[in-house]
Scaffold this motif. Structure first.
Motif: not given
Length: 285
Positions: A85, A88-89, A92, A95-96, A101-102, A104
């Motif tokens: 998590a 991803r923050e 960001a 990722i955008d 790519t994360i 999990e």
């Protein structure tokens, strides 16, 4: 094209922002030495394709950050839900931009995507298992291991560390230890020294009749590495699946059968496995 990041994220700051502490019980030892972090991606072969780099065990993202600086795309696998998590923050924007790519989950269970190279500070408890998920893919790898594991992986037949790991890893690639890393480079510090290994894929200099049988045969005889090969072949037929180990002993000849596994070269193991496959009645192969 590769990433454009110029200011690498500070690894200690990443740990603070994540609000976590590495847990040795869960094999969490974050690499925090900036100098090592900056060097590690550069150990890929000069001609390595960095269009899609795989990272196993992303942690708080210090190495992920460096990989984004050299790769077009990065896929980072992280099993800790809280850290996934945070990644991803923290990342960001990447990722955008479809550059990161994360994934999990546990790297031993998740579907590993196609990748062009892998650079990873691995959880040491899965060193062997994950290596042999990656090595058959035929891609260059730069992986952090416990130093002892790295030395066994890179050993030649004349070395004390030589064993099954040396032969099986060397079947897929040239193995080089490119840097040793002290415990102080990690937070929390592991109990052992570490080493960075580069694997450069290539075809072996020998042929085997069946790769799965070759690997099973190696596993069998190395369980009795202190025995002569004659006894190792005979005593481990229940592991290798041989129905007629005596025929293998006879076909291989006295010179090879009187030696111990730790002195047998990969090419000689391939020759022996060929005999075993041809005359040893290997069930299921």
């Amino acid at each position: 094209m590769a990433g454009t990041e110029t200011d690498a994220r500070d690894p200690d700051a990443l740990i603070r922002r994540a609000g976590v502490r590495g847990n040795p019980d869960f094999d969490q030892h974050f690499l925090v030495d900036d100098r090592v972090l900056d060097r590690v991606p550069g150990y890929l072969p000069e001609d390595a394709d960095t269009s899609h780099v795989l990272e196993v065990g992303a942690g708080t993202g210090a190495l992920t950050d460096r990989l984004l600086g050299v790769a077009d795309r990065v896929t980072a696998i992280e099993r800790d839900l809280e850290l996934a998590a945070f990644l991803r923050e923290e990342f960001a924007e990447a990722i955008d931009d479809d550059r990161l790519t994360i994934v999990e989950g546990d790297a031993l269970d998740v579907d590993i995507p196609e990748f062009t190279a892998s650079v990873s500070n691995l959880p040491y408890s899965i060193s062997s298992e994950i290596s042999f998920r990656l090595l058959p893919r035929g891609r260059p790898l730069v992986l952090m291991f416990q130093q002892e594991f790295a030395e066994r992986m890179a050993a030649d037949a004349s070395d004390d560390e030589y064993g099954r790991l040396s032969v099986t890893a060397g079947h897929y690639a040239d193995i080089d230890i490119v840097e040793t890393v002290p415990r102080e480079a990690f937070d929390p510090q592991p109990r052992v020294e570490s080493a960075v290994v580069r694997t450069t894929p290539r075809e072996p200099a020998y042929t085997v009749p069946d790769v799965d049988f070759f690997m099973a045969f190696l596993k069998a005889v190395f369980t009795q590495r202190r025995k002569t090969m004659r006894n190792a072949v005979r005593n481990t037929a229940h592991i290798s699946g041989l129905g007629d180990p005596d025929a293998v002993v006879e076909a291989a000849g006295e010179d090879l059968m009187s030696r111990r596994a730790g002195t047998v070269t990969p090419a000689e193991f391939a020759q022996l496995a060929t005999f075993a496959h041809e005359v040893g009645d290997p069930g299921g192969y």
